[in-house]
Write a protein that holds these residues in place. Sequence first.
Motif, PDB file in Angstrom:
ATOM      1  N   MET A  47       5.995  16.163 -37.984  1.00 30.75           N
ATOM      2  CA  MET A  47       7.047  15.679 -38.876  1.00 30.75           C
ATOM      3  C   MET A  47       7.608  14.345 -38.400  1.00 30.75           C
ATOM      4  O   MET A  47       7.897  13.459 -39.215  1.00 30.75           O
ATOM      5  N   GLU A  48       7.756  14.196 -37.094  1.00 26.09           N
ATOM      6  CA  GLU A  48       8.285  12.938 -36.585  1.00 26.09           C
ATOM      7  C   GLU A  48       7.288  11.798 -36.830  1.00 26.09           C
ATOM      8  O   GLU A  48       7.683  10.678 -37.114  1.00 26.09           O
ATOM      9  N   GLY A  49       6.007  12.094 -36.739  1.00 27.17           N
ATOM     10  CA  GLY A  49       5.000  11.097 -37.102  1.00 27.17           C
ATOM     11  C   GLY A  49       5.091  10.735 -38.577  1.00 27.17           C
ATOM     12  O   GLY A  49       5.038   9.564 -38.953  1.00 27.17           O
ATOM     13  N   TYR A  50       5.247  11.754 -39.399  1.00 32.29           N
ATOM     14  CA  TYR A  50       5.368  11.536 -40.842  1.00 32.29           C
ATOM     15  C   TYR A  50       6.612  10.701 -41.156  1.00 32.29           C
ATOM     16  O   TYR A  50       6.576   9.798 -41.989  1.00 32.29           O
ATOM     17  N   ARG A  51       7.687  10.980 -40.446  1.00 33.25           N
ATOM     18  CA  ARG A  51       8.947  10.249 -40.634  1.00 33.25           C
ATOM     19  C   ARG A  51       8.765   8.747 -40.408  1.00 33.25           C
ATOM     20  O   ARG A  51       9.378   7.923 -41.074  1.00 33.25           O
ATOM     21  N   GLU A  70       3.775  -3.022 -40.193  1.00 35.01           N
ATOM     22  CA  GLU A  70       2.975  -3.813 -39.264  1.00 35.01           C
ATOM     23  C   GLU A  70       2.526  -3.045 -38.024  1.00 35.01           C
ATOM     24  O   GLU A  70       2.054  -3.624 -37.059  1.00 35.01           O
ATOM     25  N   CYS A  71       2.643  -1.724 -38.075  1.00 30.64           N
ATOM     26  CA  CYS A  71       2.194  -0.881 -36.967  1.00 30.64           C
ATOM     27  C   CYS A  71       0.689  -0.614 -37.122  1.00 30.64           C
ATOM     28  O   CYS A  71       0.234  -0.228 -38.193  1.00 30.64           O
ATOM     29  N   ASP A  72      -0.064  -0.843 -36.060  1.00 28.99           N
ATOM     30  CA  ASP A  72      -1.507  -0.584 -36.091  1.00 28.99           C
ATOM     31  C   ASP A  72      -1.824   0.873 -35.788  1.00 28.99           C
ATOM     32  O   ASP A  72      -2.709   1.464 -36.408  1.00 28.99           O
ATOM     33  N   ILE A  73      -1.115   1.443 -34.802  1.00 27.63           N
ATOM     34  CA  ILE A  73      -1.396   2.803 -34.342  1.00 27.63           C
ATOM     35  C   ILE A  73      -0.083   3.557 -34.197  1.00 27.63           C
ATOM     36  O   ILE A  73       0.846   3.092 -33.549  1.00 27.63           O
ATOM     37  N   LEU A  74      -0.038   4.746 -34.791  1.00 30.64           N
ATOM     38  CA  LEU A  74       1.095   5.645 -34.654  1.00 30.64           C
ATOM     39  C   LEU A  74       0.639   6.852 -33.847  1.00 30.64           C
ATOM     40  O   LEU A  74      -0.282   7.554 -34.248  1.00 30.64           O
ATOM     41  N   LEU A  75       1.264   7.057 -32.680  1.00 25.93           N
ATOM     42  CA  LEU A  75       1.024   8.267 -31.892  1.00 25.93           C
ATOM     43  C   LEU A  75       2.107   9.252 -32.284  1.00 25.93           C
ATOM     44  O   LEU A  75       3.272   9.074 -31.930  1.00 25.93           O
ATOM     45  N   ALA A  76       1.727  10.271 -33.035  1.00 24.62           N
ATOM     46  CA  ALA A  76       2.688  11.264 -33.509  1.00 24.62           C
ATOM     47  C   ALA A  76       2.614  12.474 -32.587  1.00 24.62           C
ATOM     48  O   ALA A  76       1.720  13.312 -32.714  1.00 24.62           O
ATOM     49  N   HIS A 125       5.751   5.183 -42.512  1.00 28.68           N
ATOM     50  CA  HIS A 125       5.976   3.982 -43.328  1.00 28.68           C
ATOM     51  C   HIS A 125       5.838   2.701 -42.504  1.00 28.68           C
ATOM     52  O   HIS A 125       5.674   1.618 -43.051  1.00 28.68           O
ATOM     53  N   MET A 126       5.876   2.839 -41.200  1.00 25.71           N
ATOM     54  CA  MET A 126       5.742   1.675 -40.324  1.00 25.71           C
ATOM     55  C   MET A 126       4.294   1.184 -40.234  1.00 25.71           C
ATOM     56  O   MET A 126       4.042   0.050 -39.850  1.00 25.71           O
ATOM     57  N   LEU A 127       3.330   2.075 -40.581  1.00 23.76           N
ATOM     58  CA  LEU A 127       1.912   1.732 -40.450  1.00 23.76           C
ATOM     59  C   LEU A 127       1.460   0.690 -41.463  1.00 23.76           C
ATOM     60  O   LEU A 127       1.931   0.651 -42.595  1.00 23.76           O
ATOM     61  N   LYS A 128       0.492  -0.115 -41.026  1.00 27.29           N
ATOM     62  CA  LYS A 128      -0.205  -1.026 -41.929  1.00 27.29           C
ATOM     63  C   LYS A 128      -1.043  -0.198 -42.902  1.00 27.29           C
ATOM     64  O   LYS A 128      -1.382   0.953 -42.621  1.00 27.29           O
TER      65      LYS A 128
END
Length: 190
Positions: free
Chosen positions: A78-82, A68-74, A85-88
């Motif tokens: 690797m930490e963004g990739y980790r 249910e995450c709209d935006i991932l600021l990585a 799975h939270m992203l819509k």
Amino acid sequence: MDGKNILIAGVGGQGLVIATKIISEAALEAGYDVKTNDVIGLSQRGGKVYGSVKIDSKVYSPNIPHGECDILLAMEPMEGYRYSHMLKDNGMAIVNTYRIPSTSIQQEVEEYPEGMLADLKQKYNVSEIDVIKVGKELGNTKVGNTVLIGIMAKKLDIKKETWEKVIQKNVPEKFIDHNIKAFNIGYSYK
């Protein structure tokens, strides 16, 4: 603006706490309800860290359910990739491409995976940028979080002037110029 769930992922020392604060204060200034959560127990330089910001007309919890995450600021690839799975489905990942291996990689507990960006691009809308390179050009490599915020800011219904005001309020005076320039580079990024 429809509500937005934003997750920030990186390693200690990248400015996750200040990024969370800037995002949440800009949303509050724009009249939204905001809840945040920083998980910084391992925040010493090199430890894995993440935080969440939920923005809407009314927010009850800072926790973002899986998917249910709209935006991932990585802040680190690797930490963004980790946490991807939270992203819509078709969510947005804004990724700093400069690698800063976490302590688990440095201690050879984990390996740095290859092909992460290609994998992310198959599933999500990805904007990628080397924020350390941008920082070097500006004379301050610690503005990477502000570059990423600038890219994200265009996706939110919050005035550019509000972002700039909040940045000025939250960064040390001697670094305001660098951070405003970094934000504007991100804001004008493709």
